[in-house]
Write a protein that holds these residues in place. Sequence first.
Motif, PDB file in Angstrom:
ATOM      1  N   LEU A  13      -3.257   2.655   3.482  1.00 53.03           N
ATOM      2  CA  LEU A  13      -3.270   2.589   4.941  1.00 53.03           C
ATOM      3  C   LEU A  13      -4.036   1.364   5.420  1.00 53.03           C
ATOM      4  O   LEU A  13      -3.592   0.642   6.329  1.00 53.03           O
ATOM      5  CB  LEU A  13      -3.899   3.857   5.518  1.00 53.03           C
ATOM      6  CG  LEU A  13      -3.147   5.166   5.264  1.00 53.03           C
ATOM      7  CD1 LEU A  13      -3.969   6.348   5.750  1.00 53.03           C
ATOM      8  CD2 LEU A  13      -1.777   5.159   5.929  1.00 53.03           C
ATOM      9  N   ALA A  14      -5.191   1.108   4.803  1.00 54.68           N
ATOM     10  CA  ALA A  14      -5.974  -0.068   5.185  1.00 54.68           C
ATOM     11  C   ALA A  14      -5.242  -1.356   4.839  1.00 54.68           C
ATOM     12  O   ALA A  14      -5.284  -2.336   5.603  1.00 54.68           O
ATOM     13  CB  ALA A  14      -7.343  -0.025   4.499  1.00 54.68           C
ATOM     14  N   ASP A  15      -4.565  -1.375   3.696  1.00 50.77           N
ATOM     15  CA  ASP A  15      -3.785  -2.562   3.328  1.00 50.77           C
ATOM     16  C   ASP A  15      -2.695  -2.843   4.367  1.00 50.77           C
ATOM     17  O   ASP A  15      -2.470  -3.996   4.766  1.00 50.77           O
ATOM     18  CB  ASP A  15      -3.138  -2.370   1.955  1.00 50.77           C
ATOM     19  CG  ASP A  15      -4.136  -2.376   0.807  1.00 50.77           C
ATOM     20  OD1 ASP A  15      -5.283  -2.838   1.005  1.00 50.77           O
ATOM     21  OD2 ASP A  15      -3.748  -1.913  -0.284  1.00 50.77           O
ATOM     22  N   ALA A  16      -2.024  -1.785   4.809  1.00 47.82           N
ATOM     23  CA  ALA A  16      -0.953  -1.946   5.791  1.00 47.82           C
ATOM     24  C   ALA A  16      -1.509  -2.430   7.123  1.00 47.82           C
ATOM     25  O   ALA A  16      -0.917  -3.301   7.781  1.00 47.82           O
ATOM     26  CB  ALA A  16      -0.204  -0.626   5.967  1.00 47.82           C
ATOM     27  N   ALA A  17      -2.652  -1.872   7.530  1.00 48.81           N
ATOM     28  CA  ALA A  17      -3.274  -2.308   8.776  1.00 48.81           C
ATOM     29  C   ALA A  17      -3.694  -3.770   8.690  1.00 48.81           C
ATOM     30  O   ALA A  17      -3.470  -4.556   9.622  1.00 48.81           O
ATOM     31  CB  ALA A  17      -4.475  -1.423   9.097  1.00 48.81           C
ATOM     32  N   GLY A  18      -4.304  -4.140   7.580  1.00 50.47           N
ATOM     33  CA  GLY A  18      -4.740  -5.517   7.416  1.00 50.47           C
ATOM     34  C   GLY A  18      -3.592  -6.507   7.465  1.00 50.47           C
ATOM     35  O   GLY A  18      -3.704  -7.588   8.066  1.00 50.47           O
ATOM     36  N   ALA A  19      -2.471  -6.143   6.855  1.00 51.25           N
ATOM     37  CA  ALA A  19      -1.301  -7.018   6.880  1.00 51.25           C
ATOM     38  C   ALA A  19      -0.776  -7.207   8.300  1.00 51.25           C
ATOM     39  O   ALA A  19      -0.241  -8.273   8.640  1.00 51.25           O
ATOM     40  CB  ALA A  19      -0.205  -6.439   5.985  1.00 51.25           C
ATOM     41  N   ALA A  20      -0.929  -6.176   9.126  1.00 53.86           N
ATOM     42  CA  ALA A  20      -0.491  -6.283  10.523  1.00 53.86           C
ATOM     43  C   ALA A  20      -1.483  -7.060  11.379  1.00 53.86           C
ATOM     44  O   ALA A  20      -1.092  -7.699  12.364  1.00 53.86           O
ATOM     45  CB  ALA A  20      -0.292  -4.881  11.101  1.00 53.86           C
ATOM     46  N   ILE A  21      -2.753  -7.027  11.021  1.00 54.57           N
ATOM     47  CA  ILE A  21      -3.803  -7.644  11.832  1.00 54.57           C
ATOM     48  C   ILE A  21      -3.947  -9.138  11.565  1.00 54.57           C
ATOM     49  O   ILE A  21      -4.079  -9.941  12.507  1.00 54.57           O
ATOM     50  CB  ILE A  21      -5.153  -6.934  11.554  1.00 54.57           C
ATOM     51  CG1 ILE A  21      -5.146  -5.522  12.149  1.00 54.57           C
ATOM     52  CG2 ILE A  21      -6.325  -7.751  12.103  1.00 54.57           C
ATOM     53  CD1 ILE A  21      -6.280  -4.651  11.651  1.00 54.57           C
ATOM     54  N   ALA A  49       1.774   0.814  11.809  1.00 53.20           N
ATOM     55  CA  ALA A  49       2.020   0.695  10.373  1.00 53.20           C
ATOM     56  C   ALA A  49       1.403   1.848   9.599  1.00 53.20           C
ATOM     57  O   ALA A  49       2.025   2.396   8.675  1.00 53.20           O
ATOM     58  CB  ALA A  49       1.474  -0.641   9.866  1.00 53.20           C
ATOM     59  N   THR A  50       0.191   2.232   9.965  1.00 51.77           N
ATOM     60  CA  THR A  50      -0.471   3.323   9.247  1.00 51.77           C
ATOM     61  C   THR A  50       0.152   4.675   9.592  1.00 51.77           C
ATOM     62  O   THR A  50       0.336   5.517   8.709  1.00 51.77           O
ATOM     63  CB  THR A  50      -1.976   3.336   9.556  1.00 51.77           C
ATOM     64  OG1 THR A  50      -2.188   3.361  10.977  1.00 51.77           O
ATOM     65  CG2 THR A  50      -2.664   2.101   8.984  1.00 51.77           C
ATOM     66  N   ARG A  51       0.519   4.864  10.840  1.00 50.62           N
ATOM     67  CA  ARG A  51       1.164   6.121  11.221  1.00 50.62           C
ATOM     68  C   ARG A  51       2.496   6.305  10.499  1.00 50.62           C
ATOM     69  O   ARG A  51       2.842   7.416  10.093  1.00 50.62           O
ATOM     70  CB  ARG A  51       1.402   6.156  12.737  1.00 50.62           C
ATOM     71  CG  ARG A  51       0.197   6.555  13.553  1.00 50.62           C
ATOM     72  CD  ARG A  51       0.530   6.566  15.039  1.00 50.62           C
ATOM     73  NE  ARG A  51      -0.597   6.999  15.841  1.00 50.62           N
ATOM     74  CZ  ARG A  51      -0.815   8.262  16.235  1.00 50.62           C
ATOM     75  NH1 ARG A  51       0.035   9.211  15.880  1.00 50.62           N
ATOM     76  NH2 ARG A  51      -1.856   8.564  16.961  1.00 50.62           N
ATOM     77  N   ALA A  52       3.234   5.235  10.328  1.00 53.38           N
ATOM     78  CA  ALA A  52       4.536   5.341   9.667  1.00 53.38           C
ATOM     79  C   ALA A  52       4.377   5.849   8.244  1.00 53.38           C
ATOM     80  O   ALA A  52       5.179   6.677   7.769  1.00 53.38           O
ATOM     81  CB  ALA A  52       5.234   3.983   9.680  1.00 53.38           C
ATOM     82  N   ILE A  53       3.347   5.390   7.556  1.00 54.78           N
ATOM     83  CA  ILE A  53       3.091   5.860   6.191  1.00 54.78           C
ATOM     84  C   ILE A  53       2.740   7.334   6.186  1.00 54.78           C
ATOM     85  O   ILE A  53       3.262   8.134   5.389  1.00 54.78           O
ATOM     86  CB  ILE A  53       1.978   5.020   5.538  1.00 54.78           C
ATOM     87  CG1 ILE A  53       2.445   3.580   5.344  1.00 54.78           C
ATOM     88  CG2 ILE A  53       1.549   5.632   4.195  1.00 54.78           C
ATOM     89  CD1 ILE A  53       1.343   2.623   4.941  1.00 54.78           C
TER      90      ILE A  53
END
Length: 259
Positions: A13-21, A49-53
């Motif tokens: 989740l953090a990886d996905a958030a970071g990629a979006a930020i 992004a995190t919610r989708a996961i």
Amino acid sequence: MKLDQEIALAHRLADAAGAAIRPHFRKVDAERKGDASPVTEADRAAESATRAILQAEMPQDGIVGEEFGTESGSSGREWVLDPIDGTVGFIAGRPIFGTLVALLVDGWPVLGLIDQPIIGERWVGATGRPTLFNGIPATTRACRELSAASLATTGPHYFNPHEGAQFMALAGQTDHKRMVMGGDCYNYAMLASGHLDVVCEAGLKLYDWAALVPVVEGAGGIMCDWAGEPLSAGSEGHVLALGDPARLEDVVAALNAAG
């Protein structure tokens, strides 16, 4: 789902958030939400992004997010998301904001992650396990007396007049030459790694503090409200973090000295 799997999911989740930020850092225009607080495209993209996961992999769990609200679940578990804690700092181009991911079970935080996606720092805490900073155990530091403590808060404007008087009563008993203003969740990460002694804040929402509790406590510290009571989903938003639990009584007494 076992704890190791939950921790692995929090990392993803953090990886996905970071990629979006990251594509938006220092390239952002802010808008204002209904409460006048700022929000950016990066906040929304990271939470989406995190919610989708979570919606795909944990549909039975609830979700609480700063930007898109609450989705109920059936499991007694909630994932609590703050895509950018410290949006003001993010807008200012300061890499001391963080993505927060927490897991609550029956209202109590059991897993927390603080991620700084620009400089690549990540803290992970979970009940019964030591907090890890980039995979290495993090440890708070001892504080023999309150007068030697460094105190941090995001800013005095977040306190109402009475809370401000309480904070200043506490500040008056700490080392005021080492007081830190600004930092949001990053202050708690620094406390967990032994660089600060006390963080004191008011008006926090669940998504502001849920991830911080396992991180701070897994590093040897303590988090509670201003009366010294444990934090849960029903807490009102008065938050203390101490690197040395031995100073809790001193800190609560100092806050109450303002009347």
